[in-house]
Design a protein around this motif. Structure first.
Motif, mmCIF file in Angstrom:
data_model
loop_
_atom_site.group_PDB
_atom_site.id
_atom_site.type_symbol
_atom_site.label_atom_id
_atom_site.label_comp_id
_atom_site.label_asym_id
_atom_site.label_seq_id
_atom_site.Cartn_x
_atom_site.Cartn_y
_atom_site.Cartn_z
ATOM 1 N N ALA A 49 0.858 -1.188 0.000
ATOM 2 C CA ALA A 49 0.000 0.000 0.000
ATOM 3 C C ALA A 49 0.888 1.230 0.000
ATOM 4 N N PHE A 50 0.343 2.295 -0.418
ATOM 5 C CA PHE A 50 -0.855 2.539 -1.195
ATOM 6 C C PHE A 50 -0.438 2.925 -2.603
ATOM 7 N N HIS A 51 -1.361 2.788 -3.547
ATOM 8 C CA HIS A 51 -1.192 3.374 -4.868
ATOM 9 C C HIS A 51 -2.574 3.688 -5.434
ATOM 10 N N TYR A 52 -2.585 4.519 -6.472
ATOM 11 C CA TYR A 52 -3.843 4.859 -7.139
ATOM 12 C C TYR A 52 -3.563 5.113 -8.609
ATOM 13 N N HIS A 53 -4.646 5.218 -9.377
ATOM 14 C CA HIS A 53 -4.546 5.419 -10.819
ATOM 15 C C HIS A 53 -5.389 6.624 -11.215
ATOM 16 N N LYS A 54 -4.967 7.315 -12.265
ATOM 17 C CA LYS A 54 -5.729 8.446 -12.807
ATOM 18 C C LYS A 54 -6.556 8.035 -14.023
#
Length: 151
Positions: A49-54
């Protein structure tokens, strides 16, 4: 082989946390549209953790082992902006989780056995232009306590 059938040998990329395998990609043109399907094994106690996408949405499924999945809403225009949700997924609680773009996500393996995650994305991973943005697991804004709480 029967006409139209395709067999693809998968490659495992291993390190000291577990392994990662790409299963299916949209640039292989096997299906009309989707991004990528991958699988990863993670060892007990590991936090990813953590990651995100656009640009991409994810679908997560844990067919083996068990995990605590943590989501944090980074979308400023969302009614749940800065909200944290926790899900328990795995062989003891099977379910599929859709994670929209803009939601930070991560997980911790629970128990004494590795967990396997199979996930689908609406875009394939592109090493030259990755749609993956990292946030430390102990980020002060998210402020999530990864320790198991005994009451």
């Amino acid at each position: 082989m029967i006409e139209g059938v395709v067999y693809k040998k998968c490659v495992k990329h291993c390190d000291d946390r577990g392994y990662f395998t790409e299963l299916v990609r949209d640039d292989e043109e096997l299906l009309e549209h989707f991004g990528q399907m991958s699988a990863s094994l993670t060892y007990p106690g590991v936090i990813k953790a953590f990651h995100y996408h656009k640009k991409q949405d994810d679908i997560w499924y844990f067919p083996a082992g068990n995990a605590q999945v943590v989501l944090y809403d980074l979308r400023e225009d969302s009614s749940t902006y800065r909200q944290t949700d926790v899900y328990y997924l795995g062989e003891l609680n099977p379910g599929v989780l859709l994670i929209p773009k803009g939601i930070a996500h991560g997980y911790r393996v629970l128990g004494n056995e590795p967990a396997v995650i199979v996930y689908l994305t609406t875009k394939s991973y592109q090493p030259s232009d990755p749609d993956e943005y990292r946030i430390p697991y102990n980020d002060k804004e998210i402020n999530f306590n990864w320790e198991t709480q005994f009451k």
